[in-house]
Write a protein that holds these residues in place. Structure first.
Motif, short mmCIF file in Angstrom:
data_model
loop_
_atom_site.label_atom_id
_atom_site.label_comp_id
_atom_site.label_asym_id
_atom_site.label_seq_id
_atom_site.Cartn_x
_atom_site.Cartn_y
_atom_site.Cartn_z
N PHE A 342 -5.00 5.29 11.39
CA PHE A 342 -4.85 4.70 10.07
C PHE A 342 -4.53 5.71 8.98
N GLN A 343 -5.21 6.86 8.99
CA GLN A 343 -5.03 7.82 7.91
C GLN A 343 -3.60 8.34 7.79
N PRO A 344 -2.95 8.79 8.87
CA PRO A 344 -1.56 9.26 8.71
C PRO A 344 -0.61 8.15 8.28
N ILE A 345 -0.83 6.91 8.76
CA ILE A 345 0.02 5.80 8.34
C ILE A 345 -0.16 5.52 6.86
N GLU A 346 -1.41 5.56 6.40
CA GLU A 346 -1.68 5.32 4.98
C GLU A 346 -1.02 6.36 4.10
N GLU A 347 -1.14 7.64 4.47
CA GLU A 347 -0.56 8.71 3.65
C GLU A 347 0.96 8.60 3.61
N ALA A 348 1.59 8.34 4.75
CA ALA A 348 3.05 8.23 4.78
C ALA A 348 3.53 7.01 4.01
N ALA A 349 2.81 5.88 4.14
CA ALA A 349 3.20 4.67 3.41
C ALA A 349 3.06 4.87 1.91
N ARG A 350 1.98 5.52 1.48
CA ARG A 350 1.79 5.76 0.05
C ARG A 350 2.91 6.63 -0.51
N ALA A 351 3.29 7.68 0.24
CA ALA A 351 4.39 8.54 -0.21
C ALA A 351 5.70 7.77 -0.27
N PHE A 352 5.96 6.90 0.70
CA PHE A 352 7.20 6.13 0.71
C PHE A 352 7.26 5.15 -0.46
N PHE A 353 6.19 4.39 -0.68
CA PHE A 353 6.19 3.42 -1.78
C PHE A 353 6.33 4.12 -3.12
N ARG A 380 1.02 -6.28 10.15
CA ARG A 380 1.05 -6.97 11.44
C ARG A 380 0.56 -6.05 12.56
N PHE A 381 0.95 -4.78 12.50
CA PHE A 381 0.50 -3.81 13.49
C PHE A 381 -1.02 -3.64 13.42
N HIS A 382 -1.55 -3.54 12.20
CA HIS A 382 -2.99 -3.38 12.03
C HIS A 382 -3.75 -4.61 12.54
N LEU A 383 -3.20 -5.79 12.32
CA LEU A 383 -3.86 -7.00 12.82
C LEU A 383 -3.84 -7.04 14.34
N LEU A 384 -2.75 -6.60 14.94
CA LEU A 384 -2.68 -6.56 16.40
C LEU A 384 -3.71 -5.58 16.96
N LEU A 385 -3.75 -4.39 16.40
CA LEU A 385 -4.72 -3.40 16.86
C LEU A 385 -6.15 -3.87 16.58
N GLY A 386 -6.34 -4.48 15.42
CA GLY A 386 -7.68 -4.96 15.07
C GLY A 386 -8.18 -6.06 15.98
N PRO A 427 -10.68 -2.98 11.59
CA PRO A 427 -9.41 -3.56 11.08
C PRO A 427 -9.39 -3.70 9.57
N LEU A 428 -10.55 -3.93 8.95
CA LEU A 428 -10.59 -4.00 7.49
C LEU A 428 -10.21 -2.65 6.88
N MET A 429 -10.68 -1.55 7.48
CA MET A 429 -10.31 -0.22 6.99
C MET A 429 -8.80 -0.01 7.06
N GLY A 430 -8.19 -0.43 8.16
CA GLY A 430 -6.75 -0.22 8.30
C GLY A 430 -5.95 -0.98 7.27
N MET A 431 -6.25 -2.26 7.08
CA MET A 431 -5.51 -3.07 6.11
C MET A 431 -5.75 -2.59 4.69
N ASN A 432 -6.99 -2.18 4.38
CA ASN A 432 -7.27 -1.69 3.04
C ASN A 432 -6.53 -0.39 2.75
N GLY A 433 -6.41 0.47 3.75
CA GLY A 433 -5.69 1.73 3.54
C GLY A 433 -4.24 1.50 3.15
N ILE A 434 -3.57 0.59 3.83
CA ILE A 434 -2.18 0.29 3.50
C ILE A 434 -2.08 -0.36 2.12
N ALA A 435 -2.96 -1.31 1.84
CA ALA A 435 -2.90 -2.04 0.56
C ALA A 435 -3.19 -1.10 -0.61
N GLU A 436 -4.21 -0.27 -0.49
CA GLU A 436 -4.52 0.65 -1.58
C GLU A 436 -3.47 1.75 -1.70
N GLY A 437 -2.85 2.12 -0.59
CA GLY A 437 -1.76 3.08 -0.67
C GLY A 437 -0.61 2.56 -1.52
#
Length: 602
Positions: A342-353, A380-386, A427-437
């Protein structure tokens, strides 16, 4: 190392007239904020996520394996004391640098010349502008060390007793040494040097693990009681000092290789006064970036209180070191996947947005559509993994603790329950990381203030739920996990409202373009479009949950035969569910993931 996108520059860089004390730098010095197209930003972010994923995978697995051995041979009390000291060090680091890190993501470089200007002159102006942007970043990057020193002075006024005061001061020194690497870290991050960062942080983490492991094995095995606990805590402290030293040396080495030698790097890292213009006098610190950093300050403190709220609550309630150690062991085990994936995905998504949807440029439908597509794919990926964590992992909490930490710890129902509840939290941590990013990447100061206000409400809910679950419900460590789930759900709710408003009606966009973006959002972000799998795959997941739950209740995990049968059943169920999920998602989620992976390799 593959080449990174960089801004167009003239063959011979011109002296920077914006700097009071210019120092010539070699042409190999790269701009701090390369000028990227939207597709380049996405490609770089995906590559960065891949490098950070490999960093997290290798370093966390090494950390996990060594820490698992240390936890087996150390008392739970030692782990609890080390947890308190890690909280001390983490507080200094987070409150000193997090707000500036988020603010400096906004240090983007736009085209500063009109199309009518000749290309050579435009390149020279762009080169000069990029160097000025880099100098703004360098000047601000020394503020976290000053903030860290002030925090240490403030914390020293509190008379808190530790089992070994020298270990406490070693943790403080390690935190200050890590803050010394901040200017180099920001140059690496802004230069999109993800592979270099992965090498440096991966090596530092490995060194920390080896130092802690070696000292624990060599010095503490023959001791007992308080003496063994103090020795174990000192081993952890020396590991953190070694980590900080390796960060400083590693970043200097990587930048020296990339930018023409150590002397060139040291010249770049020197703070300089920047010339103003007709509307402002010369300055060291950019007022806009300071304003953004200040707007993030309160939110950073609240986010830290929520992130570390579990350990802060344990400290506030005066829980013993045994309970702190038990919770740390469960949280380290339960959050392993969050740290790796989750952490690397969150950091990369935040930089992209941040690069795609901010920077002063008018938003385009293509940029917004690409952001919606990436956001929906990640969720969707986070929900699948979750789904695996929610329906399968809780049934294996006792078996996993018995295998990793020994049967004595697995016999404690509180630890087993805490890990089972933690599986629902992942799974809540994963979705929150993307949303807050997304919110932190594109939100303005007003949005950040609103989020900070909402986080205050989240903190009250967290404390109330933790107190009720632990002191009234008697849930022990599981009560803290439940409280974390409550505040995480509230944070996701705020981010969802912000994302919906922003992407359905992007600011500054015409009515026709906004309607097109609204249609894209409603199509890809509705709940039915985000939930993975089809009816057959979801049915198999429910059947697997029932089968593994029944086996654990029927045979338990006390014997090796019971453990082996339980694990074999889980592997079989996982393979079946994964196969059905792949069939259901091969033309949707997995096709998108292959597309993004192709971008990463190009």
């Amino acid at each position: 190392m593959p080449s990174r996108p960089k801004a167009v520059s003239s063959p011979q860089p011109q002296p920077d007239s914006n700097l009071r004390s210019p120092s010539p730098s070699p042409s190999s010095l790269r701009d701090a904020a390369p000028e990227l197209t939207t597709q380049d930003a996405l490609n770089s972010s995906i590559k960065g996520a891949g490098y950070l994923f490999l960093l997290q995978l290798s370093s966390r697995m090494a950390t996990f394996l060594l820490n698992n051995f240390i936890h087996r041979v150390s008392s739970i009390r030692t782990v609890g004391i080390a947890s308190d000291l890690e909280l001390l060090s983490g507080t200094i680091l987070f409150l000193s640098r997090e707000n500036l890190r988020m603010a400096l993501l906004r240090n983007v470089t736009d085209d500063v010349s009109a199309d009518t200007v000749p290309e050579k002159e435009r390149a020279e102006q762009r080169e000069k502008h990029n160097r000025t942007q880099r100098q703004k970043l360098v000047n601000l990057s020394f503020l976290p060390l000053l903030a860290g020193l002030l925090l240490v002075f403030f914390m020293a006024t509190f008379k808190r007793e530790y089992l070994d005061r020298s270990s406490a001061w070693m943790y403080v020194i390690a935190a200050l040494l890590e803050l010394c690497s901040e200017p180099m870290y920001l140059l690496v991050q802004s230069g999109l040097m993800y592979r270099a960062r992965a090498r440096v942080e991966g090596t530092a983490l490995l060194v920390r693990c080896l130092v802690t492991f070696a000292l624990t094995l060599a010095s503490c095995a023959s001791k007992s009681g308080d003496e063994a606990d103090a020795c174990g805590v000192r081993s952890y402290a020396w590991g953190h000092v070694a980590y900080s030293v390796m960060l400083v040396l590693g970043y200097l080495w990587e930048l020296s290789r990339d930018r023409g030698g150590l002397n060139a790097v040291l010249r770049v890292l020197r703070p300089r006064q920047i010339d103003g213009d007709a509307s402002r006098s010369p300055y060291y610190f950019d007022r806009f970036l300071l304003s953004v950093a200040w707007s993030f300050t309160a939110q950073s403190g609240l986010k830290y209180a929520l992130t570390e709220g579990d350990r802060l609550v344990l400290l506030w309630m005066g829980r013993g070191n045994d309970e702190k150690g038990a919770y740390k062991m469960v949280s380290d085990l339960g959050s392993l996947i969050a740290r790796i994936v989750f952490q690397p995905i969150e950091e990369a998504a935040r930089a992209f947005f941040s690069r795609t949807l901010t920077g002063g440029k008018a938003l385009r439908v293509r940029d917004v559509a690409l952001s919606i597509d990436l956001l929906s794919t990640l969720l969707r990926f986070h929900l699948l993994l979750g789904a695996y964590f929610v329906f399968l992992a809780p049934n294996y909490s006792g078996t996993l603790i018995a295998l990793l930490y020994g049967p004595a710890k697995a016999s404690s129902p509180e630890i087993v329950l805490a890990l089972a509840v933690y599986c629902f939290y992942v799974p809540l941590m994963g979705m929150n990381g993307i949303a807050e990013g997304f919110v932190q990447g594109v939100g303005d100061s007003a949005a950040i203030r609103r989020q900070s206000t909402w986080m205050i409400a989240c903190s009250f809910v967290f404390v109330a739920v933790a107190y009720a679950a632990m002191n009234v419900g008697g849930m022990g460590p599981a009560g803290l996990v439940l409280a974390n789930m409550a505040n995480m759900a509230m944070r996701i709710r705020f981010c969802r409202a912000f994302i919906r408003k922003y992407l359905r009606a992007p600011p500054g966009m015409s009515a026709a373009d906004a309607a097109e973006c609204r249609g894209q959002f409603d199509l890809k972000m509705r709940l039915s479009a985000l939930v993975p799998g089809d009816r057959r795959a979801r049915g198999a997941l429910l059947a697997a949950c029932a089968a593994t739950f029944w086996y654990a209740r029927r045979y338990g995990w006390a014997t090796w035969r019971a453990k082996g049968g339980h694990v074999a059943l889980g592997v079989l169920c996982g393979v079946v569910v994964t196969g059905l999920m792949y069939i259901a998602e091969r033309h949707r989620l997995f096709a998108k993931l292959r597309e993004y992976n192709k971008m990463r390799t190009e």
